[in-house]
Design a protein around this motif. Structure first.
Motif, PDB file in Angstrom:
ATOM      1  N   HIS A 133       0.733  -1.102  -0.090  1.00 12.08           N
ATOM      2  CA  HIS A 133      -0.073  -0.012  -0.052  1.00 12.08           C
ATOM      3  C   HIS A 133       0.858   1.262  -0.058  1.00 12.08           C
ATOM      4  O   HIS A 133       0.348   2.401  -0.643  1.00 12.08           O
ATOM      5  N   VAL A 134       2.109   1.141   0.676  1.00 13.40           N
ATOM      6  CA  VAL A 134       2.780   2.288   0.781  1.00 13.40           C
ATOM      7  C   VAL A 134       3.438   2.307  -0.729  1.00 13.40           C
ATOM      8  O   VAL A 134       3.347   3.628  -1.085  1.00 13.40           O
ATOM      9  N   ALA A 135       4.070   1.516  -1.519  1.00  8.46           N
ATOM     10  CA  ALA A 135       4.577   1.510  -2.586  1.00  8.46           C
ATOM     11  C   ALA A 135       3.508   2.159  -3.664  1.00  8.46           C
ATOM     12  O   ALA A 135       3.789   3.024  -4.565  1.00  8.46           O
ATOM     13  N   VAL A 136       2.220   1.542  -3.510  1.00  5.56           N
ATOM     14  CA  VAL A 136       1.280   2.174  -4.336  1.00  5.56           C
ATOM     15  C   VAL A 136       0.917   3.632  -4.322  1.00  5.56           C
ATOM     16  O   VAL A 136       0.604   4.387  -5.196  1.00  5.56           O
ATOM     17  N   ARG A 137       0.949   4.092  -2.918  1.00  7.79           N
ATOM     18  CA  ARG A 137       0.545   5.578  -2.758  1.00  7.79           C
ATOM     19  C   ARG A 137       1.746   6.289  -3.200  1.00  7.79           C
ATOM     20  O   ARG A 137       1.640   7.438  -3.798  1.00  7.79           O
ATOM     21  N   MET A 138       2.989   5.691  -2.865  1.00  9.80           N
ATOM     22  CA  MET A 138       4.082   6.684  -3.383  1.00  9.80           C
ATOM     23  C   MET A 138       4.082   6.478  -5.092  1.00  9.80           C
ATOM     24  O   MET A 138       4.267   7.609  -5.613  1.00  9.80           O
ATOM     25  N   GLY A 139       3.651   5.647  -5.814  1.00 11.01           N
ATOM     26  CA  GLY A 139       3.416   5.489  -7.330  1.00 11.01           C
ATOM     27  C   GLY A 139       2.615   6.691  -7.632  1.00 11.01           C
ATOM     28  O   GLY A 139       2.579   7.171  -8.655  1.00 11.01           O
ATOM     29  N   VAL A 158       1.743   9.295  -6.063  1.00 12.84           N
ATOM     30  CA  VAL A 158       2.176  10.647  -5.864  1.00 12.84           C
ATOM     31  C   VAL A 158       3.133  11.028  -7.090  1.00 12.84           C
ATOM     32  O   VAL A 158       3.158  11.968  -7.731  1.00 12.84           O
ATOM     33  N   VAL A 159       4.195   9.971  -7.369  1.00 17.42           N
ATOM     34  CA  VAL A 159       4.738  10.259  -8.583  1.00 17.42           C
ATOM     35  C   VAL A 159       3.977  10.476  -9.827  1.00 17.42           C
ATOM     36  O   VAL A 159       4.408  11.470 -10.764  1.00 17.42           O
ATOM     37  N   HIS A 160       3.121   9.945 -10.133  1.00 21.64           N
ATOM     38  CA  HIS A 160       2.094  10.014 -11.245  1.00 21.64           C
ATOM     39  C   HIS A 160       1.502  11.242 -11.255  1.00 21.64           C
ATOM     40  O   HIS A 160       1.173  11.902 -12.273  1.00 21.64           O
ATOM     41  N   ALA A 161       1.109  11.977 -10.052  1.00 17.45           N
ATOM     42  CA  ALA A 161       0.725  13.005  -9.899  1.00 17.45           C
ATOM     43  C   ALA A 161       1.202  14.183 -10.162  1.00 17.45           C
ATOM     44  O   ALA A 161       0.786  15.406 -10.446  1.00 17.45           O
ATOM     45  N   LEU A 162       2.732  14.015 -10.291  1.00 21.41           N
ATOM     46  CA  LEU A 162       3.393  15.297 -10.271  1.00 21.41           C
ATOM     47  C   LEU A 162       3.353  15.870 -11.690  1.00 21.41           C
ATOM     48  O   LEU A 162       3.195  15.009 -12.922  1.00 21.41           O
ATOM     49  N   PRO A 163       3.497  17.079 -12.005  1.00 28.09           N
ATOM     50  CA  PRO A 163       3.368  17.533 -13.283  1.00 28.09           C
ATOM     51  C   PRO A 163       4.527  17.384 -14.128  1.00 28.09           C
ATOM     52  O   PRO A 163       5.671  17.118 -13.864  1.00 28.09           O
ATOM     53  N   ASP A 164       4.230  17.010 -15.466  1.00 27.33           N
ATOM     54  CA  ASP A 164       5.389  16.729 -16.464  1.00 27.33           C
ATOM     55  C   ASP A 164       6.150  18.008 -16.676  1.00 27.33           C
ATOM     56  O   ASP A 164       7.231  17.874 -17.283  1.00 27.33           O
ATOM     57  N   LEU A 216      16.147  14.242  -7.939  1.00 27.67           N
ATOM     58  CA  LEU A 216      16.846  12.970  -8.022  1.00 27.67           C
ATOM     59  C   LEU A 216      16.926  12.203  -6.877  1.00 27.67           C
ATOM     60  O   LEU A 216      16.778  10.920  -6.683  1.00 27.67           O
ATOM     61  N   GLU A 217      17.170  13.004  -5.786  1.00 26.64           N
ATOM     62  CA  GLU A 217      17.079  12.361  -4.587  1.00 26.64           C
ATOM     63  C   GLU A 217      15.678  11.594  -4.021  1.00 26.64           C
ATOM     64  O   GLU A 217      15.581  10.430  -3.609  1.00 26.64           O
ATOM     65  N   ASN A 218      14.661  12.349  -4.334  1.00 29.38           N
ATOM     66  CA  ASN A 218      13.364  11.823  -4.017  1.00 29.38           C
ATOM     67  C   ASN A 218      12.999  10.622  -5.090  1.00 29.38           C
ATOM     68  O   ASN A 218      12.629   9.695  -4.762  1.00 29.38           O
ATOM     69  N   SER A 219      13.669  10.832  -6.205  1.00 27.58           N
ATOM     70  CA  SER A 219      13.225   9.570  -7.245  1.00 27.58           C
ATOM     71  C   SER A 219      14.079   8.252  -6.820  1.00 27.58           C
ATOM     72  O   SER A 219      13.558   7.111  -6.806  1.00 27.58           O
ATOM     73  N   GLN A 220      15.178   8.577  -6.156  1.00 28.47           N
ATOM     74  CA  GLN A 220      16.065   7.338  -5.721  1.00 28.47           C
ATOM     75  C   GLN A 220      15.270   6.851  -4.481  1.00 28.47           C
ATOM     76  O   GLN A 220      15.440   5.570  -4.307  1.00 28.47           O
ATOM     77  N   LEU A 221      15.034   7.621  -3.640  1.00 30.50           N
ATOM     78  CA  LEU A 221      14.262   7.270  -2.584  1.00 30.50           C
ATOM     79  C   LEU A 221      13.035   6.402  -2.805  1.00 30.50           C
ATOM     80  O   LEU A 221      12.776   5.351  -2.437  1.00 30.50           O
ATOM     81  N   ILE A 222      12.086   6.556  -3.828  1.00 32.12           N
ATOM     82  CA  ILE A 222      10.941   5.815  -4.340  1.00 32.12           C
ATOM     83  C   ILE A 222      11.428   4.706  -5.078  1.00 32.12           C
ATOM     84  O   ILE A 222      10.949   3.516  -4.644  1.00 32.12           O
ATOM     85  N   THR A 223      12.548   4.622  -5.752  1.00 34.38           N
ATOM     86  CA  THR A 223      13.098   3.716  -6.428  1.00 34.38           C
ATOM     87  C   THR A 223      13.624   2.428  -5.414  1.00 34.38           C
ATOM     88  O   THR A 223      13.349   1.387  -5.505  1.00 34.38           O
ATOM     89  N   LYS A 224      14.265   3.054  -4.327  1.00 41.08           N
ATOM     90  CA  LYS A 224      14.648   2.265  -3.339  1.00 41.08           C
ATOM     91  C   LYS A 224      13.565   1.460  -2.494  1.00 41.08           C
ATOM     92  O   LYS A 224      13.579   0.271  -2.197  1.00 41.08           O
ATOM     93  N   SER A 225      12.529   2.292  -2.508  1.00 38.42           N
ATOM     94  CA  SER A 225      11.289   1.584  -1.749  1.00 38.42           C
ATOM     95  C   SER A 225      10.664   0.343  -2.591  1.00 38.42           C
ATOM     96  O   SER A 225      10.359  -0.541  -1.809  1.00 38.42           O
ATOM     97  N   MET A 226      10.510   0.595  -3.725  1.00 40.74           N
ATOM     98  CA  MET A 226      10.181  -0.173  -4.769  1.00 40.74           C
ATOM     99  C   MET A 226      10.892  -1.557  -4.610  1.00 40.74           C
ATOM    100  O   MET A 226      10.443  -2.673  -4.719  1.00 40.74           O
TER     101      MET A 226
END
Length: 96
Positions: free
Chosen positions: A28-34, A36-42, A54-64
């Motif tokens: 559930h945490v990983a889904v919510r993080m995904g 959040v990432v999807h909701a970020l503007p392009d 980059l740091e936040n992206s790395q944290l998300i990737t590490k979590s996954m």
């Protein structure tokens, strides 16, 4: 002997249920993080700069990666426990 095998299977089942609950919570945490990432503007994101992004992206990737590794560990543990139980059950039927 069968009573002991039944007890071991019962304990394994309970521990597997607890592991599954933990993994479900992590999922559930990983889904919510995904989400959040999807909701970020392009375009034209208002972040604190590229290093923070980059740091936040790395944290998300590490979590996954951690979640997927935990799933792999759970699968391996289940297979190990099941193989021990099957060996015990197979050996128990040959003795009777």
């Amino acid at each position: 002997m069968e009573h002991m095998v039944d007890r071991v299977i019962g304990h394994l089942s309970a521990s597997h249920r607890h592991l599954a609950r933990i993994l479900d919570a992590e999922r559930h945490v990983a889904v919510r993080m995904g989400e959040v990432v999807h909701a970020l503007p392009d375009h034209n994101p208002a972040f604190e700069g590229i290093p923070a992004l980059l740091e936040n992206s790395q944290l998300i990737t590490k979590s996954m990666v951690g979640y997927l590794n935990t799933l792999a560990d759970l699968e391996e543990t289940l297979a190990d426990h099941l193989s021990h139980v099957m060996k015990e059950l197979d050996g128990g039927t040959g003795e009777e």
